[in-house]
Scaffold this motif. Structure first.
Motif, PDB file in Angstrom:
ATOM      1  N   LEU A 173      63.427  44.645  80.946  1.00 18.96           N
ATOM      2  CA  LEU A 173      62.528  43.290  80.569  1.00 18.96           C
ATOM      3  C   LEU A 173      63.401  42.033  80.310  1.00 18.96           C
ATOM      4  O   LEU A 173      64.003  41.909  79.824  1.00 18.96           O
ATOM      5  CB  LEU A 173      61.565  43.789  79.600  1.00 18.96           C
ATOM      6  N   THR A 174      63.494  41.489  80.968  1.00 13.66           N
ATOM      7  CA  THR A 174      63.306  39.858  81.584  1.00 13.66           C
ATOM      8  C   THR A 174      62.358  38.685  81.158  1.00 13.66           C
ATOM      9  O   THR A 174      61.425  39.261  82.751  1.00 13.66           O
ATOM     10  CB  THR A 174      64.398  39.564  82.383  1.00 13.66           C
ATOM     11  N   ILE A 210      62.484  50.234  71.544  1.00 11.16           N
ATOM     12  CA  ILE A 210      62.239  48.613  71.032  1.00 11.16           C
ATOM     13  C   ILE A 210      60.887  49.160  72.029  1.00 11.16           C
ATOM     14  O   ILE A 210      60.023  49.476  72.614  1.00 11.16           O
ATOM     15  CB  ILE A 210      62.908  47.822  72.211  1.00 11.16           C
ATOM     16  N   ALA A 211      60.085  49.224  70.820  1.00  5.57           N
ATOM     17  CA  ALA A 211      58.057  48.846  70.780  1.00  5.57           C
ATOM     18  C   ALA A 211      58.039  47.482  70.933  1.00  5.57           C
ATOM     19  O   ALA A 211      58.467  46.331  69.641  1.00  5.57           O
ATOM     20  CB  ALA A 211      57.570  49.535  69.731  1.00  5.57           C
ATOM     21  N   PHE A 212      57.512  46.596  71.947  1.00  7.56           N
ATOM     22  CA  PHE A 212      56.427  45.297  71.685  1.00  7.56           C
ATOM     23  C   PHE A 212      55.063  45.498  71.487  1.00  7.56           C
ATOM     24  O   PHE A 212      54.704  46.487  72.870  1.00  7.56           O
ATOM     25  CB  PHE A 212      57.259  44.851  73.369  1.00  7.56           C
ATOM     26  N   ASP A 213      54.308  44.520  70.571  1.00  6.53           N
ATOM     27  CA  ASP A 213      53.675  43.477  71.234  1.00  6.53           C
ATOM     28  C   ASP A 213      53.833  42.487  70.473  1.00  6.53           C
ATOM     29  O   ASP A 213      52.521  42.307  70.132  1.00  6.53           O
ATOM     30  CB  ASP A 213      52.514  44.719  70.734  1.00  6.53           C
ATOM     31  N   ASP A 214      53.715  41.916  71.409  1.00  9.66           N
ATOM     32  CA  ASP A 214      54.985  40.168  71.585  1.00  9.66           C
ATOM     33  C   ASP A 214      54.313  39.116  72.703  1.00  9.66           C
ATOM     34  O   ASP A 214      53.934  39.716  72.528  1.00  9.66           O
ATOM     35  CB  ASP A 214      55.879  40.757  70.510  1.00  9.66           C
ATOM     36  N   ALA A 215      54.099  38.074  71.800  1.00  6.97           N
ATOM     37  CA  ALA A 215      54.243  36.761  73.041  1.00  6.97           C
ATOM     38  C   ALA A 215      55.087  36.331  72.429  1.00  6.97           C
ATOM     39  O   ALA A 215      55.770  36.577  72.031  1.00  6.97           O
ATOM     40  CB  ALA A 215      52.517  36.367  72.304  1.00  6.97           C
ATOM     41  N   TRP A 216      55.432  35.724  73.688  1.00  6.56           N
ATOM     42  CA  TRP A 216      56.273  34.089  73.905  1.00  6.56           C
ATOM     43  C   TRP A 216      55.597  32.943  74.657  1.00  6.56           C
ATOM     44  O   TRP A 216      54.881  32.873  75.370  1.00  6.56           O
ATOM     45  CB  TRP A 216      57.298  35.161  75.382  1.00  6.56           C
ATOM     46  N   GLY A 246      49.171  27.326  84.858  1.00  9.32           N
ATOM     47  CA  GLY A 246      48.274  27.457  84.382  1.00  9.32           C
ATOM     48  C   GLY A 246      48.549  28.387  82.894  1.00  9.32           C
ATOM     49  O   GLY A 246      47.625  28.557  82.032  1.00  9.32           O
ATOM     50  N   CYS A 247      49.551  28.656  83.196  1.00  4.94           N
ATOM     51  CA  CYS A 247      50.291  30.149  82.143  1.00  4.94           C
ATOM     52  C   CYS A 247      51.177  29.065  81.098  1.00  4.94           C
ATOM     53  O   CYS A 247      52.010  29.024  81.021  1.00  4.94           O
ATOM     54  CB  CYS A 247      50.760  31.019  82.865  1.00  4.94           C
ATOM     55  N   ALA A 248      50.807  29.064  80.120  1.00  6.92           N
ATOM     56  CA  ALA A 248      51.015  28.809  78.385  1.00  6.92           C
ATOM     57  C   ALA A 248      52.132  29.556  77.611  1.00  6.92           C
ATOM     58  O   ALA A 248      53.128  29.339  76.829  1.00  6.92           O
ATOM     59  CB  ALA A 248      50.914  28.157  77.555  1.00  6.92           C
ATOM     60  N   ALA A 249      51.637  31.016  78.184  1.00  7.80           N
ATOM     61  CA  ALA A 249      52.242  31.525  77.028  1.00  7.80           C
ATOM     62  C   ALA A 249      52.622  33.641  77.903  1.00  7.80           C
ATOM     63  O   ALA A 249      51.485  33.512  78.716  1.00  7.80           O
ATOM     64  CB  ALA A 249      51.697  32.016  76.137  1.00  7.80           C
ATOM     65  N   TRP A 250      53.347  34.017  77.754  1.00  7.58           N
ATOM     66  CA  TRP A 250      53.313  35.438  77.987  1.00  7.58           C
ATOM     67  C   TRP A 250      52.949  36.237  76.819  1.00  7.58           C
ATOM     68  O   TRP A 250      53.066  36.381  75.711  1.00  7.58           O
ATOM     69  CB  TRP A 250      54.068  36.038  78.687  1.00  7.58           C
ATOM     70  N   GLN A 251      52.219  38.019  77.163  1.00  7.77           N
ATOM     71  CA  GLN A 251      52.529  38.786  75.760  1.00  7.77           C
ATOM     72  C   GLN A 251      53.162  40.220  76.739  1.00  7.77           C
ATOM     73  O   GLN A 251      52.709  40.594  77.628  1.00  7.77           O
ATOM     74  CB  GLN A 251      51.191  38.693  75.917  1.00  7.77           C
ATOM     75  N   VAL A 252      53.568  40.807  75.599  1.00  8.36           N
ATOM     76  CA  VAL A 252      53.938  41.888  76.375  1.00  8.36           C
ATOM     77  C   VAL A 252      54.402  43.438  75.230  1.00  8.36           C
ATOM     78  O   VAL A 252      54.311  42.979  74.200  1.00  8.36           O
ATOM     79  CB  VAL A 252      56.182  41.972  76.700  1.00  8.36           C
ATOM     80  N   ARG A 264      54.251  54.722  78.972  1.00  8.55           N
ATOM     81  CA  ARG A 264      54.284  54.729  80.028  1.00  8.55           C
ATOM     82  C   ARG A 264      54.321  53.853  81.518  1.00  8.55           C
ATOM     83  O   ARG A 264      54.555  54.152  82.424  1.00  8.55           O
ATOM     84  CB  ARG A 264      52.723  55.801  81.030  1.00  8.55           C
ATOM     85  N   GLY A 265      54.115  52.326  80.902  1.00  4.22           N
ATOM     86  CA  GLY A 265      54.211  51.076  81.599  1.00  4.22           C
ATOM     87  C   GLY A 265      54.212  50.327  80.716  1.00  4.22           C
ATOM     88  O   GLY A 265      53.700  50.423  79.445  1.00  4.22           O
ATOM     89  N   VAL A 266      53.946  48.778  80.487  1.00  4.82           N
ATOM     90  CA  VAL A 266      54.546  48.365  80.157  1.00  4.82           C
ATOM     91  C   VAL A 266      53.667  46.895  80.496  1.00  4.82           C
ATOM     92  O   VAL A 266      53.537  46.491  81.912  1.00  4.82           O
ATOM     93  CB  VAL A 266      56.045  47.206  80.123  1.00  4.82           C
ATOM     94  N   ALA A 267      52.843  46.079  79.789  1.00  3.63           N
ATOM     95  CA  ALA A 267      51.982  45.178  80.058  1.00  3.63           C
ATOM     96  C   ALA A 267      52.544  44.074  79.581  1.00  3.63           C
ATOM     97  O   ALA A 267      52.872  43.429  78.917  1.00  3.63           O
ATOM     98  CB  ALA A 267      50.282  45.334  78.727  1.00  3.63           C
TER      99      ALA A 267
END
Length: 302
Positions: A173-174, A210-216, A246-252, A264-267
């Motif tokens: 993931l980039t 690696i497990a993510f439920d994080d924002a950037w 309009g996008c100020a942040a990303w969640q993964v 099975r996938g990545v949000a």
């Protein structure tokens, strides 16, 4: 409606195929040829883990389902009971109406007006347009406050990107963003920090183990003002995702422990604000009467 997803709106252009559902204005399918770009789900299934849904009038979490506004406290239903949060707004599982459809089958516009309630006493019309183009899928969302006064507002989107026939553990993931959001045990923000280690996704991070439920936040932008995320799969294909100003942040989220997803996938979720913005005010949109907030994002298979 005879199923949990409502009416189905099918879009086609060349080898691209997308299905948008009435419920949640959700992206139920998007594939190029035989390769899934997002994790599909069945027409007669309740969308798992907000798959493909529009998240408004707030994305992510609202602590205790409560917020103060102009000296009053408002309460919305708590939907993530284990963490005592209200999750992902009010429209992810409600029906939108189709108001425009392209004659060539490449575009559909769906609309829903949030009904004022004691917990959110503003009428906000949310209009979402999905369009297939030669460069992939483009999603434009416009929200308008139809009520007097100023409505607190935020929006996000919840596609689960597919690794195709490969696995998430074989993906890289980039994501272009310079700061990682720190959280407490309820996944509510406590601040943010410069990216480092596994949280520095700018050069690509292998997801194995690696497990993510994080924002950037503080997303990097190209010369066109777009911020990008890319999920490179072991099958040799890459799902590229972009979002405008309009996008100020990303969640993964890697889906660990989430029923029916289970890694099975990545949000990868473009958002106008991070969690708890109704309480903190961070990047909160102040939507005045007749104001319109817009955000555009897209997907393509490389």
């Amino acid at each position: 409606m005879t199923n949990p997803t409502g009416l189905q709106h099918t879009l086609r252009l060349g080898d691209q195929h997308a299905v948008v559902t009435a419920v949640g204005a959700s992206l139920r399918e998007y594939r190029v040829g035989a390769r899934d770009v997002v994790l599909p789900f069945d027409e007669d299934a309740i969308a798992p883990a907000f798959s493909g849904a529009v998240l408004a009038p707030w994305p992510n979490r609202l602590a205790d389902g409560e917020f103060d506004r102009d000296g009053r406290t408002y309460e919305v239903p708590v939907t993530e009971h284990g963490r005592r949060n209200a999750l992902h707004g009010l429209v992810a599982y409600v029906a939108f109406d189709a108001v425009e459809q392209a004659d060539d089958g490449t575009s559909v516009t769906l609309e829903h007006t949030i009904v004022p309630t004691p917990g959110y006493p503003w009428a906000v019309r949310v209009r979402v347009t999905y369009t297939l183009t030669a460069d992939g899928l483009v999603v434009h969302t416009a929200a308008q406050n139809l009520s007097p006064g100023v409505a607190p507002y935020g929006v996000g989107f919840h596609p689960w990107l597919s690794p195709g026939e490969a696995s998430v553990d074989g993906c890289t993931l980039t994501l272009g963003a310079s700061r990682h959001v720190t959280v407490d045990e309820r996944l509510l923000p406590t601040g943010h920090e410069p990216v480092s280690g596994v949280f520095d996704l700018r050069g690509g991070t292998a997801l194995r183990g690696i497990a993510f439920d994080d924002a950037w936040v503080e997303p990097d932008r190209d010369d066109d003002g777009l911020t990008w995320a890319r999920l490179a799969s072991g099958d040799g294909r890459t799902v590229a995702m972009w979002a405008d100003s309009g996008c100020a942040a990303w969640q993964v989220c890697t889906g660990d422990g989430i029923p029916l997803i289970e890694r099975r996938g990545v949000a990868v979720e473009p958002m106008s604000c991070i969690a708890d913005a109704f309480r903190t005010g961070d990047d909160l949109v102040e939507l005045g009467g007749d104001d319109v907030h817009e955000i555009t994002w897209g997907l393509r298979l490389e």
